[in-house]
Design a protein around this motif. Sequence first.
Motif, PDB file in Angstrom:
ATOM      1  N   TYR A 172       0.835  -1.191   0.000  1.00 48.44           N
ATOM      2  CA  TYR A 172       0.000   0.000   0.000  1.00 48.44           C
ATOM      3  C   TYR A 172       0.875   1.249   0.000  1.00 48.44           C
ATOM      4  CZ  TYR A 172       1.075   0.028   4.976  1.00 48.44           C
ATOM      5  OH  TYR A 172       1.727   0.040   6.174  1.00 48.44           O
ATOM      6  N   ALA A 173       0.270   2.367  -0.421  1.00 47.88           N
ATOM      7  CA  ALA A 173       0.956   3.654  -0.462  1.00 47.88           C
ATOM      8  C   ALA A 173      -0.073   4.756  -0.294  1.00 47.88           C
ATOM      9  CB  ALA A 173       1.707   3.828  -1.774  1.00 47.88           C
ATOM     10  N   ASP A 174       0.379   5.920   0.113  1.00 47.12           N
ATOM     11  CA  ASP A 174      -0.514   7.073   0.233  1.00 47.12           C
ATOM     12  C   ASP A 174      -0.754   7.751  -1.108  1.00 47.12           C
ATOM     13  OD1 ASP A 174      -0.841   6.735   2.985  1.00 47.12           O
ATOM     14  OD2 ASP A 174       1.001   7.851   3.410  1.00 47.12           O
TER      15      ASP A 174
ATOM     16  N   TRP B 224       5.747   2.469  -1.848  1.00 46.38           N
ATOM     17  CA  TRP B 224       4.922   1.301  -1.573  1.00 46.38           C
ATOM     18  C   TRP B 224       5.512   0.519  -0.419  1.00 46.38           C
ATOM     19  CZ3 TRP B 224       0.275   0.468  -3.742  1.00 46.38           C
ATOM     20  CH2 TRP B 224      -0.058   1.286  -4.829  1.00 46.38           C
ATOM     21  N   LYS B 225       4.638   0.100   0.499  1.00 46.09           N
ATOM     22  CA  LYS B 225       5.062  -0.643   1.687  1.00 46.09           C
ATOM     23  C   LYS B 225       4.316  -1.972   1.735  1.00 46.09           C
ATOM     24  CE  LYS B 225       5.299   3.784   3.897  1.00 46.09           C
ATOM     25  NZ  LYS B 225       4.442   4.753   4.502  1.00 46.09           N
ATOM     26  N   PRO B 226       5.037  -3.091   1.942  1.00 46.32           N
ATOM     27  CA  PRO B 226       4.344  -4.383   2.059  1.00 46.32           C
ATOM     28  C   PRO B 226       3.661  -4.504   3.417  1.00 46.32           C
ATOM     29  CG  PRO B 226       6.691  -4.675   2.369  1.00 46.32           C
ATOM     30  CD  PRO B 226       6.481  -3.223   2.017  1.00 46.32           C
ATOM     31  N   SER B 227       2.494  -5.129   3.416  1.00 44.96           N
ATOM     32  CA  SER B 227       1.783  -5.337   4.685  1.00 44.96           C
ATOM     33  C   SER B 227       2.295  -6.567   5.423  1.00 44.96           C
ATOM     34  CB  SER B 227       0.276  -5.457   4.457  1.00 44.96           C
ATOM     35  OG  SER B 227      -0.003  -6.659   3.770  1.00 44.96           O
ATOM     36  N   ASN B 228       2.898  -7.501   4.694  1.00 50.72           N
ATOM     37  CA  ASN B 228       3.454  -8.729   5.267  1.00 50.72           C
ATOM     38  C   ASN B 228       2.429  -9.552   6.048  1.00 50.72           C
ATOM     39  OD1 ASN B 228       6.063  -8.342   4.217  1.00 50.72           O
ATOM     40  ND2 ASN B 228       6.502  -6.903   5.856  1.00 50.72           N
ATOM     41  N   LYS B 229       1.184  -9.557   5.541  1.00 47.93           N
ATOM     42  CA  LYS B 229       0.173 -10.413   6.149  1.00 47.93           C
ATOM     43  C   LYS B 229      -0.758 -10.935   5.066  1.00 47.93           C
ATOM     44  CE  LYS B 229      -3.479  -7.132   7.255  1.00 47.93           C
ATOM     45  NZ  LYS B 229      -4.420  -6.700   8.253  1.00 47.93           N
ATOM     46  N   VAL B 230      -1.407 -12.034   5.365  1.00 51.05           N
ATOM     47  CA  VAL B 230      -2.362 -12.632   4.436  1.00 51.05           C
ATOM     48  C   VAL B 230      -3.613 -11.764   4.421  1.00 51.05           C
ATOM     49  CG1 VAL B 230      -3.820 -14.648   4.018  1.00 51.05           C
ATOM     50  CG2 VAL B 230      -1.461 -14.945   4.815  1.00 51.05           C
ATOM     51  N   VAL B 231      -4.040 -11.374   3.236  1.00 56.28           N
ATOM     52  CA  VAL B 231      -5.225 -10.527   3.100  1.00 56.28           C
ATOM     53  C   VAL B 231      -6.488 -11.387   3.031  1.00 56.28           C
ATOM     54  CG1 VAL B 231      -6.362  -8.795   1.659  1.00 56.28           C
ATOM     55  CG2 VAL B 231      -3.883  -8.733   1.958  1.00 56.28           C
ATOM     56  N   ILE B 232      -6.450 -12.427   2.212  1.00 53.69           N
ATOM     57  CA  ILE B 232      -7.572 -13.360   2.092  1.00 53.69           C
ATOM     58  C   ILE B 232      -7.021 -14.766   2.325  1.00 53.69           C
ATOM     59  CG2 ILE B 232      -9.389 -14.275   0.608  1.00 53.69           C
ATOM     60  CD1 ILE B 232      -9.238 -11.689  -0.981  1.00 53.69           C
ATOM     61  N   PRO B 233      -7.388 -15.404   3.413  1.00 53.17           N
ATOM     62  CA  PRO B 233      -6.860 -16.742   3.683  1.00 53.17           C
ATOM     63  C   PRO B 233      -7.482 -17.794   2.754  1.00 53.17           C
ATOM     64  CG  PRO B 233      -8.428 -16.115   5.367  1.00 53.17           C
ATOM     65  CD  PRO B 233      -8.259 -14.920   4.477  1.00 53.17           C
TER      66      PRO B 233
ATOM     67  N   GLN C 253      -6.427  -2.328   4.890  1.00 53.38           N
ATOM     68  CA  GLN C 253      -5.682  -3.376   5.565  1.00 53.38           C
ATOM     69  C   GLN C 253      -6.584  -4.469   6.142  1.00 53.38           C
ATOM     70  OE1 GLN C 253      -3.883  -0.215   6.886  1.00 53.38           O
ATOM     71  NE2 GLN C 253      -2.113  -0.522   5.591  1.00 53.38           N
ATOM     72  N   GLY C 254      -7.875  -4.370   5.880  1.00 55.25           N
ATOM     73  CA  GLY C 254      -8.786  -5.419   6.311  1.00 55.25           C
ATOM     74  C   GLY C 254      -9.286  -5.212   7.721  1.00 55.25           C
ATOM     75  N   PRO C 255      -9.866  -6.223   8.268  1.00 55.66           N
ATOM     76  CA  PRO C 255      -9.937  -7.581   7.727  1.00 55.66           C
ATOM     77  C   PRO C 255     -10.949  -7.692   6.589  1.00 55.66           C
ATOM     78  CG  PRO C 255     -11.192  -7.474   9.756  1.00 55.66           C
ATOM     79  CD  PRO C 255     -10.541  -6.124   9.567  1.00 55.66           C
ATOM     80  N   PHE C 256     -10.613  -8.528   5.609  1.00 59.30           N
ATOM     81  CA  PHE C 256     -11.509  -8.818   4.504  1.00 59.30           C
ATOM     82  C   PHE C 256     -12.347 -10.035   4.877  1.00 59.30           C
ATOM     83  CE2 PHE C 256      -8.515  -6.133   2.397  1.00 59.30           C
ATOM     84  CZ  PHE C 256      -9.260  -5.500   1.406  1.00 59.30           C
ATOM     85  N   VAL C 257     -13.647  -9.912   4.721  1.00 57.84           N
ATOM     86  CA  VAL C 257     -14.580 -10.991   5.053  1.00 57.84           C
ATOM     87  C   VAL C 257     -15.117 -11.563   3.742  1.00 57.84           C
ATOM     88  CG1 VAL C 257     -16.739 -11.570   6.215  1.00 57.84           C
ATOM     89  CG2 VAL C 257     -15.189  -9.865   7.221  1.00 57.84           C
ATOM     90  N   LYS C 258     -14.965 -12.872   3.574  1.00 60.55           N
ATOM     91  CA  LYS C 258     -15.453 -13.520   2.358  1.00 60.55           C
ATOM     92  C   LYS C 258     -16.978 -13.484   2.310  1.00 60.55           C
ATOM     93  CE  LYS C 258     -11.638 -16.759   1.916  1.00 60.55           C
ATOM     94  NZ  LYS C 258     -11.272 -18.192   1.867  1.00 60.55           N
ATOM     95  N   HIS C 259     -17.506 -13.225   1.128  1.00 59.87           N
ATOM     96  CA  HIS C 259     -18.952 -13.181   0.929  1.00 59.87           C
ATOM     97  C   HIS C 259     -19.538 -14.581   1.111  1.00 59.87           C
ATOM     98  CE1 HIS C 259     -22.831 -12.473  -0.930  1.00 59.87           C
ATOM     99  NE2 HIS C 259     -22.583 -11.186  -0.791  1.00 59.87           N
TER     100      HIS C 259
END
Length: 96
Positions: A3-5, A11-20, A74-80
Amino acid sequence: MSYADSPDGLWKPSNKVVIPFGEANEWDHRVIHDPSPLIHNEKIYLYYKSGLDKRDANNKYWDCWGLAIADSRQGPFVKHPLNPVKNSGLLLVRME
């Protein structure tokens, strides 16, 4: 995810899983790829692709699209709950 402003970076990595991955035998249990985010009414709708692990008579592999929704980048993203929301033509059958 990175992500970036600004689109110009930094650009900066979040280093986490966005969608498992899904649980064993779910349609998205092996791979998640090709994310396509859309922003609408201050929510992020992230469409993503995964394989259904089924092949047709010509050994063609079928892809499906899922949807995950978040209030922040940055989430959390919830699957539909109706995932997959789109498929490439294969009749979907639950693998339970």
